[in-house]
Design an enzyme around this catalytic site. Structure first.
Site, short mmCIF file in Angstrom:
data_model
loop_
_atom_site.label_atom_id
_atom_site.label_comp_id
_atom_site.label_asym_id
_atom_site.label_seq_id
_atom_site.Cartn_x
_atom_site.Cartn_y
_atom_site.Cartn_z
N GLY A 74 50.83 45.43 45.25
CA GLY A 74 51.01 45.38 46.70
C GLY A 74 52.40 45.82 47.10
O GLY A 74 53.09 46.53 46.35
N THR A 120 55.25 45.18 44.61
CA THR A 120 55.18 46.07 43.44
C THR A 120 55.69 47.46 43.77
O THR A 120 56.35 48.11 42.95
CB THR A 120 53.72 46.13 42.92
OG1 THR A 120 53.32 44.80 42.63
CG2 THR A 120 53.60 46.99 41.67
N ASP A 162 45.27 41.70 51.27
CA ASP A 162 45.88 41.57 52.61
C ASP A 162 45.85 42.88 53.40
O ASP A 162 46.06 42.86 54.61
CB ASP A 162 47.35 41.13 52.49
CG ASP A 162 47.48 39.74 51.90
OD1 ASP A 162 46.45 39.07 51.71
OD2 ASP A 162 48.62 39.32 51.63
N MET A 180 43.36 34.08 53.78
CA MET A 180 44.63 34.55 53.22
C MET A 180 45.30 35.62 54.11
O MET A 180 44.62 36.34 54.83
CB MET A 180 44.46 35.07 51.80
CG MET A 180 44.57 33.96 50.76
SD MET A 180 44.63 34.62 49.10
CE MET A 180 45.03 33.15 48.17
N GLY A 181 46.60 35.72 53.95
CA GLY A 181 47.39 36.70 54.71
C GLY A 181 48.60 36.01 55.30
O GLY A 181 48.50 35.40 56.36
N ARG A 239 40.03 36.17 46.29
CA ARG A 239 40.55 37.20 45.38
C ARG A 239 39.70 37.37 44.13
O ARG A 239 39.95 38.27 43.33
CB ARG A 239 41.98 36.83 44.96
CG ARG A 239 43.00 36.89 46.05
CD ARG A 239 44.32 37.45 45.58
NE ARG A 239 44.84 36.82 44.40
CZ ARG A 239 45.97 36.12 44.33
NH1 ARG A 239 46.69 35.95 45.42
NH2 ARG A 239 46.39 35.63 43.20
O1 F6P Z 1 49.35 38.91 48.39
C1 F6P Z 1 48.04 38.53 48.24
C2 F6P Z 1 47.85 37.06 48.45
O2 F6P Z 1 46.54 36.79 48.09
C3 F6P Z 1 48.17 36.53 49.85
O3 F6P Z 1 47.16 36.72 50.76
C4 F6P Z 1 48.44 35.09 49.58
O4 F6P Z 1 49.24 34.56 50.58
C5 F6P Z 1 49.14 35.12 48.25
O5 F6P Z 1 48.71 36.30 47.61
C6 F6P Z 1 48.86 33.94 47.36
O6 F6P Z 1 49.66 34.06 46.22
P1 F6P Z 1 49.46 33.28 44.85
O7 F6P Z 1 48.32 33.91 44.11
O8 F6P Z 1 50.74 33.48 44.15
O9 F6P Z 1 49.15 31.86 45.19
#
Ligand code: F6P
Length: 374
Positions: A110, A113, A135, A177-178, A300
């Site tokens: 993302g 990266t 996102d 998420m976001g 995810r």
């Molecule tokens: O960047 C993608 C994401 O899924 C975001 O939507 C979310 O806020 C974050 O990663 C969560 O991160 P982690 O997997 O580190 O809990």
């Protein structure tokens, strides 16, 4: 001479990563006879030289798999946690690259990266990146892979929450998420028929949201679905955040900057349970029972959608052609029907948030969805 290429996946995982790895490997091996090695767990694997040989047969059968066969991490080359401290390990990564005689390094990730890959490019590595994240907030590309799958999951969740909210005459607040961009909450909220959608780009007023729900009650709808982005903020909180950010920008001395950054971090942490707070406030303000559902990492996981497989394969295969043509320091971006090379220098430090004049916002308003501001 056939090229030697390294590949890694970094940042949060996302559906379609394996499809992209497969696309890169199949096209670069099949079309150009390149040799590919994967680095495990993102930039950490590059630092530690933990590799896996990737050949066409190694990537067969991974198209439909969620996650990443390479593993991932959120480690940054210049701030790598080593022995309890954060250290700049960029040179070690450059050494690994040279040790393997690599001609190019492909980084899938993302916004963070893209930035880290650009940092390595500035150290002389030939880098090509691919944009992934659920996102959809990577600057310079129409779409990131992972988004479509997460959109489907979040929409399905809202569909399911509808029937239970309706049966119990409840408000259900669903967190999507976001942190910085509202694409997912807005898209899934519209597709799933949410009554209220709160996104980071539009600070909300609780009074406006509660009134929308009360209006629905008056018309005989004793239930409501409220879709909330992780990063949505009330107008008051948004103002406090803007003030804290301005303080960082204004700080001239390093210690002042550090202090201002710590204050911003603390303030952001205090918003951690904001979806729960919204839920409690709505219950108190409307008299309706309210429940909260946090979709979290469900969004995810699992099999990528057909659209994400297609996008990831398109961008992955195009990446192989860019490497062959020695087009480096670029991200392979989705632009309409084409996959184009966008210089990393043009996109790092930028984020694609939802423009306030975007058609999805107009669409939501046209069908009477409350976005918390009017
Ligand atoms: O960047 C993608 C994401 O899924 C975001 O939507 C979310 O806020 C974050 O990663 C969560 O991160 P982690 O997997 O580190 O809990």
């Amino acid at each position: 001479m056939a090229k030697y290429v390294g590949i890694l996946t970094a940042g949060g995982d996302s559906p379609g990563l394996n499809a992209a790895i497969r696309g890169v490997v199949k096209a670069s091996v099949g079309q150009y006879g390149m040799q590919i090695i994967g680095f495990r767990d993102g930039f950490r694997g590059l630092m530690q030289n933990r590799t896996i040989r990737l050949e066409s047969h190694t990537v067969s059968g991974i198209l439909t798999r969620g996650g990443t066969i390479l593993g991932t991490s959120r480690d940054k080359p210049h701030q790598m946690p080593v022995g309890g401290e954060k250290m700049d390990m960029t040179d070690v990564m450059v050494d690994t690259y040279e040790q393997h005689n690599l001609d190019a390094l492909v980084c899938l990730g993302g916004g963070g990266t893209q930035k880290n890959a650009y940092h390595l490019a500035q150290k002389g590595l030939n880098v090509v990146t691919l944009p992934k994240t659920i996102d959809n907030d990577v600057y310079g590309t129409d779409m990131t892979f992972g988004f479509d799958t997460a959109l489907g999951i979040a929409t399905d969740a809202i569909d399911r929450l509808h029937s239970t909210a309706h049966s119990h005459h409840r408000i259900i607040v669903v967190e999507i998420m976001g942190h910085n961009a509202g694409w997912l909450a807005l898209g899934a909220g519209i597709a799933g028929g949410a009554d209220v959608i709160l996104i980071p780009e539009i600070p909300y007023s609780m009074d406006v949201v509660a009134e929308k729900i009360r209006r629905r009650q008056r018309r005989g709808s004793n239930f409501s679905i409220v879709a909330v982005s992780e990063g949505a903020h009330s107008s008051e909180d948004a103002k406090a955040l803007a003030k804290a950010r301005a303080k960082i920008d204004k700080a001239e001395k390093k210690p002042d900057r550090k202090k201002a950054k710590a204050e911003l971090k603390e303030l952001s942490a205090s918003f951690k349970n904001h979806t729960l707070i919204v839920t409690e406030q709505l219950e108190a303000m409307t008299g309706l029972e309210a429940r909260v559902t946090i979709l979290g990492h469900l969004q995810r996981g699992g099999t990528p959608s057909a659209a994400d497989r297609l996008l990831a394969t398109r961008l992955g295969t195009r990446c192989a052609h860019f490497i062959q043509d020695e087009k480096y320091g670029v991200m392979v971006a989705d632009r309409g029907e084409r996959a184009v090379a966008v210089p990393l220098a043009d996109i790092v430090g930028k984020r694609k948030t939802v423009p306030l004049d975007h058609s999805w916002i107009a669409t939501a308003r046209d069908i009477g969805v409350c976005l918390g501001d009017e």
